[in-house]
Structures are given as structure tokens and as C-alpha cells.
Design a protein around this motif. Structure first.
Motif, mmCIF file in Angstrom:
data_model
loop_
_atom_site.group_PDB
_atom_site.id
_atom_site.type_symbol
_atom_site.label_atom_id
_atom_site.label_comp_id
_atom_site.label_asym_id
_atom_site.label_seq_id
_atom_site.Cartn_x
_atom_site.Cartn_y
_atom_site.Cartn_z
ATOM 1 N N LEU A 335 0.827 -1.207 0.000
ATOM 2 C CA LEU A 335 0.000 0.000 0.000
ATOM 3 C C LEU A 335 0.860 1.256 0.000
ATOM 4 C CD1 LEU A 335 -2.745 -0.895 2.638
ATOM 5 C CD2 LEU A 335 -2.779 -1.244 0.172
ATOM 6 N N PRO A 336 0.571 2.220 -0.864
ATOM 7 C CA PRO A 336 1.165 3.542 -0.686
ATOM 8 C C PRO A 336 0.749 4.089 0.674
ATOM 9 C CG PRO A 336 0.057 3.353 -2.818
ATOM 10 C CD PRO A 336 -0.344 2.159 -2.007
ATOM 11 N N VAL A 337 1.667 4.775 1.351
ATOM 12 C CA VAL A 337 1.438 5.192 2.728
ATOM 13 C C VAL A 337 1.650 6.698 2.874
ATOM 14 C CG1 VAL A 337 2.076 4.820 5.142
ATOM 15 C CG2 VAL A 337 2.326 2.959 3.502
ATOM 16 N N ALA A 338 0.764 7.348 3.617
ATOM 17 C CA ALA A 338 0.962 8.748 4.009
ATOM 18 C C ALA A 338 0.903 8.831 5.527
ATOM 19 C CB ALA A 338 -0.103 9.656 3.388
ATOM 20 N N PHE A 339 1.571 9.849 6.081
ATOM 21 C CA PHE A 339 1.567 10.064 7.528
ATOM 22 C C PHE A 339 2.003 11.490 7.816
ATOM 23 C CE2 PHE A 339 5.137 7.211 6.267
ATOM 24 C CZ PHE A 339 6.161 8.150 6.219
ATOM 25 N N LEU A 352 10.976 4.415 3.241
ATOM 26 C CA LEU A 352 9.819 4.408 2.348
ATOM 27 C C LEU A 352 9.619 5.762 1.679
ATOM 28 C CD1 LEU A 352 7.377 2.303 4.567
ATOM 29 C CD2 LEU A 352 8.260 1.614 2.318
ATOM 30 N N VAL A 353 9.872 6.843 2.421
ATOM 31 C CA VAL A 353 9.776 8.179 1.822
ATOM 32 C C VAL A 353 10.842 8.346 0.744
ATOM 33 C CG1 VAL A 353 10.115 10.642 2.272
ATOM 34 C CG2 VAL A 353 8.693 9.281 3.811
ATOM 35 N N THR A 354 12.064 7.940 1.036
ATOM 36 C CA THR A 354 13.159 8.055 0.060
ATOM 37 C C THR A 354 12.854 7.278 -1.211
ATOM 38 O OG1 THR A 354 14.790 8.345 1.826
ATOM 39 C CG2 THR A 354 15.620 7.614 -0.311
ATOM 40 N N LEU A 355 12.241 6.103 -1.058
ATOM 41 C CA LEU A 355 11.926 5.258 -2.207
ATOM 42 C C LEU A 355 10.698 5.735 -2.984
ATOM 43 C CD1 LEU A 355 12.505 1.795 -0.494
ATOM 44 C CD2 LEU A 355 13.929 2.803 -2.300
ATOM 45 N N ARG A 386 4.334 -1.660 -5.795
ATOM 46 C CA ARG A 386 5.432 -2.627 -5.929
ATOM 47 C C ARG A 386 6.643 -2.198 -5.116
ATOM 48 N NH1 ARG A 386 3.776 -2.733 -11.371
ATOM 49 N NH2 ARG A 386 5.452 -1.284 -11.946
ATOM 50 N N VAL A 387 6.924 -0.904 -5.104
ATOM 51 C CA VAL A 387 8.072 -0.401 -4.340
ATOM 52 C C VAL A 387 7.889 -0.689 -2.853
ATOM 53 C CG1 VAL A 387 9.322 1.679 -3.628
ATOM 54 C CG2 VAL A 387 8.675 1.371 -6.022
ATOM 55 N N ALA A 388 6.685 -0.437 -2.329
ATOM 56 C CA ALA A 388 6.402 -0.696 -0.913
ATOM 57 C C ALA A 388 6.543 -2.177 -0.591
ATOM 58 C CB ALA A 388 5.007 -0.203 -0.559
ATOM 59 N N LYS A 389 5.958 -3.024 -1.417
ATOM 60 C CA LYS A 389 6.005 -4.458 -1.175
ATOM 61 C C LYS A 389 7.425 -4.995 -1.267
ATOM 62 C CE LYS A 389 4.392 -8.613 -0.578
ATOM 63 N NZ LYS A 389 3.908 -9.031 0.759
ATOM 64 N N ASP A 390 8.165 -4.574 -2.292
ATOM 65 C CA ASP A 390 9.537 -5.049 -2.466
ATOM 66 C C ASP A 390 10.420 -4.644 -1.293
ATOM 67 O OD1 ASP A 390 8.782 -6.141 -4.857
ATOM 68 O OD2 ASP A 390 9.709 -4.600 -6.110
ATOM 69 N N TYR A 391 10.195 -3.453 -0.763
ATOM 70 C CA TYR A 391 10.994 -2.992 0.373
ATOM 71 C C TYR A 391 10.805 -3.908 1.574
ATOM 72 C CZ TYR A 391 12.439 -0.188 4.379
ATOM 73 O OH TYR A 391 13.033 0.241 5.548
#
Length: 408
Positions: A335-339, A352-355, A386-391
Motif C-alpha cells: 500500500l502507498p502510505v501517508a503520515f 519508504l519516503v526516500t523510495l 510494488r516499491v512498498a512491497k519489495d521494500y
């Protein structure tokens, strides 16, 4: 050392003083009443004990993969878990993966000796932090194998201060320090410690297990229907102010919001100010019609990690206060994440922010700027997912490395 002991005595006195009118302090105090008698009446004096100490619920979740791996692979050991905070103990006091679960006594020299006499651990594991000086000194004196796992050290911490000598001495207790990153290893090397292993963070293993074992949440499934779903977890009032505006600006998107605390006034505000209509999870039945409702308030515990599995986007609360809550539970589902803006002390959030898989927002306009492209551009959303999951996938494996080293 006398200042440390005096400070702890004062802390315990204040807790007892306010306990009659403060629920958490009352649990803290009552949970330690007759502690040693209860321990002595429960713990098998002939058992081989692995003692795992976790400050609260978050640290317990970090330690849980280790507990369960030891339980599965080395059943000859009994597991003792201790908590410092009621917010961990009260939720996990019936956790079936441990043989014994207690509060940690206040760290006086006499309590440290008595605790270790009764617990008689063969191995002691501290999760992430909590450096109790008397307990660590007694563990050193008894030559009990002791480890710290998923630890992070920063330049501004007390270990690197001119007056931090007794804290540096406490680090000598650990046979191995399993740290999350290279920076921690480098800092400890400056103090002369070479028994440091960069193992990573066991939370990645834990969230992978959670995702693999995610439960079907029928109410969430029926509420979502054929719509896209935005899930916001562990939210506080400042987070909810932004989310209400986001909901009202996106009437075709369904939202599930899980407040960090079940504050009735905040729940009422969410339900009253969401123009698309709202329901409480605990009020839903087999006959509930969901079509005309945009918001489902998750006013119960233990379901959020599975609910993320139904989502398309996520928001993690706490970033306008002391710090954000667990981002990995959402990220492991891709999931894309905001906070909110207070996230810098959390390595995974910074990563996650850097990626580009996460975004820190300081106000509603920034939240909207993050969300709209992910809402309207499916290819961009899939790439971010995909970026979130791969991380989260490539950082798994700390648990196996740690257990292999400590249980030998």
C-alpha cells in the motif's frame, strides 16, 4: 548510580500516588503487586528458560517472531515474557506463545536479584531498548547469556555523552548486540564494541507473517463491495481532521478509519462530519446495508492488520504527535502510505519516503497532492505499490539469523 536508583524510586512513588485516579498507573501498580510470589508459584524451577523482555506492545511485536521461532524449533525451552508497560501486558497477558508472562519489577538491586533467582533464565533477550542498569549488572555478575535485538543507536543518545559511563558499562552485558543498521554498528565501534551484528529489524518478519495469516473480515469485505478502499490506522485527532476533508472530497471512495484510542467524542466527530454516511464496526450485523455509507469506523482491536489487505491506499496516524505508528503493516500489503511530519526517528518510514512509497504530509493540501495522482493514475499507483512491497520483502530474515545465534 544513586541518582538512577533514586529516580526509579521516585517514579514508582509517583505511580502509586496517582494510581487511584489514573487507569494506566493503577494497572502498572496493581500488576506488580505480589509479583514475586506469583512468579515463584508459576515458574518451573527445573525448566530451561529463555527470558524475553519487551517494553510495550510495539516491542512485543518485534520480539514475537523470535519467540515463535524458538517455540517451534527448540521446544525444550520455556519462554518467559516480561513487559514494563500496561499497554503491552494487558493486551498480551494471555498470549499462548509464551509459558510465563509477567510485568517486570521496578529495577532496584534487590528486585533484580530476586527476579533472576526465581526466573533463572539460561538466556536473556532485550528487544530494541530498555537498559535497566541493576538487572543488566546482575546478569553480568551471574554470567547469563544476554542479547539485545533490533536495536538502534544514535549519536545523541546517552551512551555517547561524557556522563554516560554507567550506560556504556551496561552494554558490556550483551554477548551480542543485534542492531538494525550500519550506523548503529559504527557508533558502537567507536566505544570499542566489536560484538555487533547488523541483523535488521524483526518487524519485517512479523508483518510478513501477519500478511500471510490475514483473516477474512466479512464486514470489511461487504462494506468495500465493488469500491476502492482507503484504510487509515492508529489515527489521532489531527490525523482525523485531514481524513474528514479527504473523505468529503472523495465521495466515491470508501474509507475505514481505526482510531488509536476508542475516544467516543472523536468517533462521534468522524461519524457526524463525514457527509457520505458512517457506521461503527461493532454496530454492524448480518442485516446491515452498507451501500449508502462511505465510512466504517473500526472501533475494535485486533483487526487492523487484516483490514489493510482490502485497501488500495493507507494512512498511518501519530505523525502530528509523539511519532507515527506501524507503517510496515500497511506497506507489506503493497500500500502507498501517508503520515504526518513526525516520522524521522523511524528508519523504515524514512526509507519508504526516500523510495517514493510513502509521503509525509504537514497539512490537508499536501495530503491531497499525494492522494490525487495515486487515485487517478493506476499505473503510478501500481508502481508505488510494488516499491512498498519489495521494500518489506527484501528486509526479511533477521529472526532466523538471531535465533540461530542465541539458541545454540
Amino acid at each position: 548510580m544513586w541518582i538512577y536508583n533514586f529516580g526509579l524510586a521516585l517514579y514508582a512513588w509517583v505511580i502509586r500516588l496517582i494510581a487511584p485516579r489514573h487507569a494506566k498507573a493503577r494497572l502498572w501498580s496493581e500488576g506488580r503487586r505480589d509479583l514475586f510470589e506469583r512468579m515463584a508459584g508459576t515458574i518451573d524451577p527445573g525448566a530451561r528458560i529463555v527470558w524475553i523482555h519487551t517494553a510495550s506492545l510495539g516491542e512485543f511485536e518485534q520480539g514475537r517472531p523470535i519467540i515463535e521461532r524458538i517455540r517451534r524449533e527448540r521446544p525444550e525451552y520455556k519462554i518467559l515474557v516480561t513487559f514494563f508497560s500496561p499497554s503491552g501486558y494487558e493486551i498480551r497477558k494471555n498470549y499462548p506463545g509464551a509459558d510465563y508472562i509477567f510485568y517486570l519489577p521496578i529495577d532496584t538491586p534487590a528486585n533484580a536479584r530476586r527476579f533472576l533467582d526465581i526466573a533463572h533464565p539460561e538466556i536473556a533477550v532485550f528487544v530494541k531498548y530498555e537498559f535497566w542498569l541493576n538487572l543488566l549488572a546482575e546478569l553480568r555478575r551471574r554470567s547469563i547469556r544476554t542479547y539485545i535485538v533490533s536495536a538502534i543507536f544514535r549519536r545523541n543518545s546517552i551512551f555517547f555523552r561524557p556522563y554516560g559511563g554507567m550506560w556504556r558499562q551496561a552494554l558490556e552485558t550483551f554477548d551480542t548486540l543485534f542492531v538494525q543498521n550500519d550506523e548503529s554498528k559504527s557508533l558502537l565501534a567507536e566505544l570499542g564494541f566489536d560484538n555487533v551484528v547488523v541483523a535488521g529489524d524483526t518487524r519485517f518478519d512479523r508483518v510478513a507473517e501477519i500478511a500471510a495469516a490475514a483473516k477474512r473480515i466479512e464486514i470489511a469485505e461487504r462494506f468495500k463491495g465493488g469500491s476502492r478502499l482507503f484504510v487509515a490506522g492508529s489515527t489521532w485527532s489531527p490525523d482525523e481532521e485531514l481524513l474528514i476533508r479527504l473523505m468529503n472530497d472523495n465521495p466515491d471512495i470508501k474509507f475505514i478509519v481505526a482510531p488509536h484510542e476508542m475516544d467516543e467524542s472523536r468517533i462521534a466527530r468522524l461519524m457526524d462530519e463525514t457527509r457520505g454516511g458512517a457506521l461503527r464496526y461493532t454496530a454492524c450485523t448480518d442485516r446491515t446495508e452498507y451501500g449508502d455509507h462511505q465510512l466504517l469506523v473500526l472501533d475494535t482491536m485486533g483487526l487492523l492488520s487484516s483490514v489493510y489487505g482490502y485497501a488500495t491506499w493507507s494512512y498511518i496516524g501519530g505523525g502530528f504527535g509523539a511519532g507515527i505508528h506501524n507503517t510496515l503493516e500497511a506497506a507489506t500489503f503493497g500500500l502507498p502510505v501517508a503520515f504526518g511530519p513526525n516520522y524521522l526517528k523511524f528508519k523504515e518510514a524514512r526509507d519508504l519516503v526516500t523510495l517514493g512509497a510513502a509521503k509525509s504530509v504537514a497539512n490537508y493540501e499536501e495530503l491531497k497532492q499525494w492522494f490525487v495522482p495515486l487515485r487517478d493514475n493506476e499505473e503510478y499507483r501500481r508502481k508505488t505499490s510494488r516499491v512498498a512491497k519489495d521494500y518489506t520483502t527484501r528486509h526479511q530474515g533477521a529472526t532466523g539469523l538471531i535465533v540461530k545465534a542465541i539458541v545454540r
